[in-house]
Design an enzyme around this catalytic site. Structure first.
Site, PDB file in Angstrom:
ATOM      1  N   ILE A 171       0.799  -1.706   0.194  1.00 42.06           N
ATOM      2  CA  ILE A 171      -0.113   0.081   0.262  1.00 42.06           C
ATOM      3  C   ILE A 171       1.358   1.599   0.244  1.00 42.06           C
ATOM      4  CG2 ILE A 171      -1.448   1.126   1.327  1.00 42.06           C
ATOM      5  CD1 ILE A 171      -2.886  -1.061   0.223  1.00 42.06           C
ATOM      6  N   GLU A 210     -18.514   7.975  16.546  1.00 46.89           N
ATOM      7  CA  GLU A 210     -17.211   7.239  17.643  1.00 46.89           C
ATOM      8  C   GLU A 210     -16.803   7.512  19.073  1.00 46.89           C
ATOM      9  OE1 GLU A 210     -14.465   6.968  18.410  1.00 46.89           O
ATOM     10  OE2 GLU A 210     -14.200   4.837  19.316  1.00 46.89           O
ATOM     11  N   ASP A 241      -8.620   1.360  14.204  1.00 48.63           N
ATOM     12  CA  ASP A 241      -8.757   2.725  14.914  1.00 48.63           C
ATOM     13  C   ASP A 241      -6.739   3.903  15.875  1.00 48.63           C
ATOM     14  OD1 ASP A 241     -11.170   4.077  17.700  1.00 48.63           O
ATOM     15  OD2 ASP A 241      -8.883   5.232  17.004  1.00 48.63           O
ATOM     16  N   HIS A 243      -6.450  13.594  21.216  1.00 46.35           N
ATOM     17  CA  HIS A 243      -7.467  14.553  21.711  1.00 46.35           C
ATOM     18  C   HIS A 243      -7.511  16.248  21.609  1.00 46.35           C
ATOM     19  CE1 HIS A 243     -10.814  11.390  22.614  1.00 46.35           C
ATOM     20  NE2 HIS A 243     -10.562  10.741  21.588  1.00 46.35           N
TER      21      HIS A 243
HETATM   22  N1  DTR Z   1     -11.257   5.344  21.702  1.00 47.12           N
HETATM   23  C1  DTR Z   1     -10.789   5.168  21.063  1.00 47.12           C
HETATM   24  C2  DTR Z   1      -8.819   5.173  21.220  1.00 47.12           C
HETATM   25  C3  DTR Z   1      -8.677   3.987  22.374  1.00 47.12           C
HETATM   26  C4  DTR Z   1      -8.592   4.461  23.369  1.00 47.12           C
HETATM   27  N2  DTR Z   1      -8.567   2.392  23.564  1.00 47.12           N
HETATM   28  C5  DTR Z   1      -8.246   1.917  22.251  1.00 47.12           C
HETATM   29  C6  DTR Z   1      -8.293   0.318  22.257  1.00 47.12           C
HETATM   30  C7  DTR Z   1      -8.299   0.201  20.986  1.00 47.12           C
HETATM   31  C8  DTR Z   1      -8.176   1.043  19.954  1.00 47.12           C
HETATM   32  C9  DTR Z   1      -8.768   2.470  20.278  1.00 47.12           C
HETATM   33  C10 DTR Z   1      -8.529   2.859  21.114  1.00 47.12           C
HETATM   34  C11 DTR Z   1     -11.136   6.840  20.095  1.00 47.12           C
HETATM   35  O1  DTR Z   1     -10.853   7.766  21.639  1.00 47.12           O
HETATM   36  O2  DTR Z   1     -11.340   6.984  19.106  1.00 47.12           O
HETATM   37 ZN    ZN Z   2     -10.678   9.484  20.086  1.00 47.11          ZN
HETATM   38 ZN    ZN Z   3     -10.794   6.198  17.466  1.00 50.73          ZN
END
Ligand code: DTR
Ligand code: ZN
Ligand code: ZN
Length: 315
Positions: A42, A169, A198, A285
């Protein structure tokens, strides 16, 4: 001119080679890609180009791509246009969350057994405090480029391939839960696996593999082992991304993750060459989650791992 037997045999061999090279019937048989042809590389430059587009979209829409804001729908329109042009059958699923309209984008690659669906997905929304390029432009862009690679290869797998970009999400896995909740029992049973991506390019990256399903886990772990890249099991918490709703519905799930706000240990830094005591993603974030918040090596490796898993698991 009369040829001896050995000369005829040699000549036949030469003809076969010429035919093969000329693309004759022998070549058709020999050049037809086997069902389990290896996945292509890719191009990480292509993935980064998608991230640049998502950054531009955020810049033009108040600095974010959050649920219910213009930047999210503009992100979806960008991804959808690429997929429509590549021959996918796309659909946009609307839902409401926190009083605002949300959207999931679903892209089906024509063909394959509709009763044996392999899905790969990523959430396309970010938080309202920034452009959300690692979280989760990285997963969205890598899944998009993998889908485009399927089109370029005109892949004809045994299973039906479906790709998804989830909305909301960050509000609590809303879009993916909405999608799974509206599947019929037959459709749910027909999903052989869901692969979730993610945060796959964190600036101080770990290489974490979900351990929810042993077959999917092994597919990723063996791939990285082949590259000499050590991996760890993702332990930052089940149910923290879009695979959770699929897992609750009994669908085998897996995925990759490079880490968020937790800090890298000394042992991990020795293993991966990162910075101990520093968060995997210091901009998690935050407004600094921009295109500068991407580790290209992690993005490249994980994009190739996604393609490998899609090729390998779709038979
Ligand atoms: N909830 C996701 C970030 C995140 C935090 N812990 C995990 C474990 C596996 C995948 C993603 C995540 C977010 O903030 O979008
Ligand atoms: Zn997030
Ligand atoms: Zn995320």
């Amino acid at each position: 001119m009369q040829l001896s037997v050995s000369t005829r045999a040699a000549a036949a061999g030469v003809v076969a080679v010429i035919t093969l090279l000329a693309g004759g019937p022998l070549a058709d048989a020999a050049s037809a890609p086997p069902r389990t042809a290896a996945a292509p590389d890719i191009p990480v430059a292509n993935v980064k180009a998608h991230l640049s587009q998502l950054q531009s979209i955020a810049n033009a829409n108040g600095g974010n791509r959050a649920h219910g804001r213009p930047g999210y729908k503009a992100s979806l329109d960008y991804v959808k246009a690429k997929l429509d042009a590549a021959g996918f059958t796309t659909s946009v699923q609307q839902f409401t969350a926190s009083g605002r309209t949300g959207y999931n984008l679903i892209a089906d690659w024509p063909g394959g057994d509709p009763g044996r669906v392999l899905m790969a997905g990523a959430h396309l929304d970010g938080v309202s405090s920034g452009p959300g390029i690692n979280d989760n432009g990285s997963g969205s862009a890598a899944v998009l480029e993998t889908a485009l690679a399927v089109s370029r290869a005109q892949l004809r797998p045994v299973k039906h391939l479906r790709f998804a970009w989830w909305g909301a999400e960050e509000l609590g896995l809303v879009g993916s839960r909405y999608y799974v909740g509206r599947l019929s029992a037959t459709d749910r049973a027909g999903i052989d696996g869901y692969l979730n991506f993610d945060m796959i390019a964190s600036p101080n990256p770990g290489y974490f593999v979900y351990d929810d399903d042993p077959v999917i886990e092994k597919t990723f772990k063996d791939h990285f082992a082949g590259l000499g890249v050590p991996t760890e099991i993702e332990t930052e918490g089940d149910g923290r991304s879009d695979h959770a709703s699929f897992k609750s519905a009994g669908v085998p799930v897996g995925g990759l993750f490079t880490g968020a706000s937790r800090t890298m240990t000394t042992a991990q830094a020795t293993k991966w060459g990162g910075t101990a005591g520093r968060a995997f993603d210091r901009c998690y974030h935050s407004s600094c989650d921009t295109t500068a918040n991407i580790n290209d090596t992690a993005l490249n490796r994980n994009s190739d791992a996604i393609a490998h898993a899609v090729w390998a698991l779709s038979g």
